[in-house]
Design a protein around this motif. Structure first.
Motif, short mmCIF file in Angstrom:
data_model
loop_
_atom_site.label_atom_id
_atom_site.label_comp_id
_atom_site.label_asym_id
_atom_site.label_seq_id
_atom_site.Cartn_x
_atom_site.Cartn_y
_atom_site.Cartn_z
N SER A 89 0.79 -1.23 0.00
CA SER A 89 0.00 0.00 0.00
C SER A 89 0.82 1.28 0.00
CB SER A 89 -0.98 0.00 1.16
OG SER A 89 -0.27 -0.12 2.36
N ASP A 100 0.85 -1.98 7.11
CA ASP A 100 2.26 -2.18 7.40
C ASP A 100 3.12 -1.57 6.30
OD1 ASP A 100 1.55 -3.81 5.38
OD2 ASP A 100 2.17 -5.69 6.29
N ASP A 102 5.66 -2.70 3.52
CA ASP A 102 6.13 -3.92 2.87
C ASP A 102 7.38 -3.59 2.05
OD1 ASP A 102 3.73 -5.73 3.44
OD2 ASP A 102 2.77 -4.02 2.49
#
Ligand code: CTP
Ligand code: MG
Length: 705
Positions: A89, A100, A102
């Motif tokens: 995201s 989170d 990534d």
């Protein structure tokens, strides 16, 4: 506790999945969302706008600076060979702020050995928390939390497909309403505790794919099929080839529906119309695939059977969702029975609430305490006296000195232990040939000794029976032979009895003579083999001496090796010790970082309060004004929060900004509270899960077109 005789669900389970339970036991109609009024849709639209305004990616800056920090960390550790790339995201524009970070770590050349362990060591030194290694996953991952920004981070190794599918999602996210729709679905799923693949429900990624498929299916379509009529782009990865090509062109939709109606139809579709048994969500197909054509039929028990303990088999394809590039990958394979039950319950809940005209706020009521940041970093210090803070600081500084000393000692000890280990390994290498020689000698010695023993027994056995030497036997034989064969004195001829006795004696001597020869032969062989045996013993002794010389040399180079045996067992013991030391070092690093953060926080508070006292003096003419909080100074509050949490010195303007705009949650004891909150949250999350297939019977089915 009463167990339902129809479903087998316990009282607790009935309370946990109330909507699904009701649906299973009562023959009720699925709420009909087609009769929802325009007024409700427009009020829902208003609700959505408010949430959208609020969510934004407040941590975008933290994500960026943390990515940069981790990148330079990896460069320092692995050199230019390492590459870090963000995906998920943070790059797709689909973040709702709670997600989170990534990151994908890959290597231009060879991947270093034990890379996950090395990363974990680095992260410990950096004061990262909750570090977990998942080395056996399809894509190995290191998960951790950055206490400064509060961000959860996943570093996955060589996760190339994820980089490409993130670009694909980003391309879909160009359409504003689709992006908002994904935001709202992720917002709902995260607050209702059903977007965590590690907890056995669906990942945010899977929810995103469901939303894109919905956007492709609404009429007129809100999203195209970006993998249709596009040049192919083959990517070889893990021994397979994937086509990661897609069309990034603008798509002009004719769809004019509001966000609220798109959201209502999303829930209507997946809660009641989607036949999960025969349909596979497939955005690369632009519409459902059949489970039959993909050979993805549901196998194993139903989630209800698993949660009621009827069957403990493995469920397959419980909510089939195809990865757009890896067509063999069903994103629902992580969904466990409880997760499936929760998802179904949430679907039933949301359509019931929509049909009852409930607000989006109520629909998204969190199932766990929301991890809101406290708006005051110094809330616990406001009522603490100056002296008390000074004493606390003094203690903390003393602790810090002690912990730093312990780290130095432990690091030194680990260094020594590593040196000993290297020496021992070198010694073992050096004596490897000697050891194999010894093995060879020993393997020859064993049969040789047996043969020697055998010969000794033969010889001694004969000698015990025949005590006369061979020479004597021979002389006696000659004497008797002559006696028996000499001319006979006719006047003095022996009688028959004497003659017979001589003959018997002769034969006896003959047998003794043969046995005696055999004994001699055995003796000769015995002597020869004994000589050979002695040579072998000498060689064996020599190898022992060589080994002792190596060990003496080792002990001379490092006396700590005195008394250590030169064998693989000793090496293992040293390795174990090095690991234990590393664990203690990591623990001490965490303590050090926590102490430094808390010291930074208290020092910041001391600076703030002394500045306040000065101001109070200056503004004595207007006492009331000192009680009011100052207006927020014009600084970047995110950067200030980062600085404060890492214990860096702050300017007074920055301190003022912190006070008036609120602090970050991850400092000192605040971070403890947060981690406790997180634990409570994950407990609640994992205690709130459910099934997708039950209740299907009564839904209005959407069939594949
Ligand atoms: N991903 C994947 N296969 C999965 C899960 C995830 O390839 N089974 C990749 C996708 O590229 C996805 C990224 O990992 O975009 C991040 O997944 P996730 O964190 O679930 O999605 P986000 O969109 O990052 O959601 P959040 O904002 O909640 O972190
Ligand atoms: Mg993510």
């Amino acid at each position: 506790m009463s167990v339902c005789s129809t479903t087998g669900l316990s009282q607790t389970q009935q309370e946990r999945w109330p909507y699904l339970y009701k649906h299973l036991i009562e023959d009720i109609d699925v709420p009909d969302l087609s009769s929802i009024t325009e007024a409700y849709i427009s009020s829902l639209d208003g609700d959505l706008k408010k949430v959208i305004k609020k969510i934004g990616d407040a941590k975008a800056k933290s994500r960026e600076s943390l990515t940069n920090h981790l990148t330079s960390l990896m460069f320092r550790r692995f050199g230019k060979n390492a590459m870090i790339e963000a995906f998920g995201s943070s790059v797709t524009n689909l973040s709702i702020g709670t997600g989170d970070l990534d990151l994908c770590l890959s290597f231009k050349n060879k991947t270093p050995r034990k890379v996950l362990r090395k990363i974990s060591g680095l992260l410990h030194e950096e004061g990262m928390e909750n570090i977990q290694l998942i080395p056996k996953a399809r894509i190995p991952i290191v998960k951790f939390k950055d206490p400064r920004s509060g961000l959860d981070v996943d570093i996955s190794l060589d996760n190339r497909l994820a980089i490409y599918n993130s670009h694909l999602l980003k391309s879909y996210a160009q359409e504003d309403r689709l992006r908002r729709l994904v935001h709202m679905v992720k917002y709902w799923a995260s607050r209702r505790g059903i977007n965590n693949a590690f907890d056995g429900s669906l990942s945010s990624y899977a929810w995103t794919l469901l939303t894109i498929q919905h956007a492709q299916l609404v009429q007129p379509a809100l999203a195209p099929n970006r993998q249709e009529n596009c040049p192919s782009k083959p990517l070889s990865f893990q021994g397979k080839t994937f086509d990661v090509g897609f069309n990034d062109d603008d798509f002009n939709t004719e769809n004019t529906q509001s966000l609220a109606s798109l959201l209502i139809s999303f829930f209507d579709r997946y809660a009641t119309r989607w036949d999960w048994e025969s349909m596979v969500v497939s955005i690369r197909n632009g519409k459902a695939h059949s489970t039959k054509s993909k050979k993805w039929n549901h196998t194993g028990p139903l989630p209800l059977e698993v949660v009621t303990g009827v069957d403990d088999g493995r469920m397959e394809h419980v909510m089939p969702i195809e990865d757009p590039f890896d067509h063999e990958h069903d994103l629902s394979r992580v969904v466990r029975a409880e997760g499936a039950m929760s998802i179904q319950d949430e679907f039933m809940r949301v359509i019931t609430m929509l049909s009852e005209g409930k607000s989006w706020h109520d629909i998204c009521e969190p199932v766990f305490e929301i991890d809101e940041e406290p708006d005051d970093l110094f809330h616990d210090l406001r009522s603490t006296s100056k002296d008390e803070i000074a004493t606390r600081l003094e203690n903390l500084r003393a602790n810090l000195v002690e912990v730093e000393g312990q780290i130095r000692d432990l690091v030194g000890e680990r260094q020594n232990s590593k040196e000993l280990l290297d020496l021992l390994r070198g010694g073992l290498r050096e004596t490897r040939n000697v050891k194999s020689d010894r093995q060879q000698i020993l393997s020859e010695l064993r049969p040789l000794s047996m043969k020697v023993q055998e010969l000794r027994e033969v010889r001694d056995g004969i000698n015990q029976r025949i005590a006369i030497p061979t020479k004597r036997i021979h002389e006696e034989m000659v004497r008797i032979f002559e006696k028996l064969t000499s001319e006979v004195d006719v006047f003095n001829a022996p009688n028959l009895g004497v003659e017979k006795g001589d003959f018997a004696y002769f034969f006896e001597l003959q047998a003794m003579y043969e046995a005696s020869l055999k004994s001699n032969e055995a003796h000769q062989e015995f002597i020869r083999l004994r000589r050979e045996q002695n040579e072998e013993y000498r060689a064996l002794k020599k190898t022992k001496k060589q080994e002792e010389d190596v060990l003496t040399k080792l002990v001379e180079s490092n006396p700590a090796l005195e008394g250590v045996h030169l064998n693989p067992k000793s090496v293992k013991e040293f390795q174990k010790n090095a690991k234990l030391l590393q664990r203690s070092i990591n623990e001490q690093y965490s303590s050090k970082h926590e102490l430094r953060r808390e010291i930074g926080r208290l020092e910041a508070w001391q600076r703030i309060s002394s500045k306040r006292n000065q101001n109070r003096g200056q503004r004595s003419s207007n006492r009331d004004s000192t009680r009011r909080r100052p207006r927020a100074p014009d600084v970047n509050i995110n950067e200030v929060r980062q600085k404060a949490s890492s214990g860096d010195a702050l300017s007074l303007t920055e301190l003022d900004a912190l006070l008036s705009k609120g602090g970050i949650a991850s400092i000192g004891n605040v971070s403890n509270e947060k981690s406790q909150q997180k634990q409570r949250q994950s407990k609640k999350r994992s205690s709130h899960k459910i099934d997708i297939r039950q209740g299907r019977r009564r839904g209005r089915k959407e069939t594949r077109k």
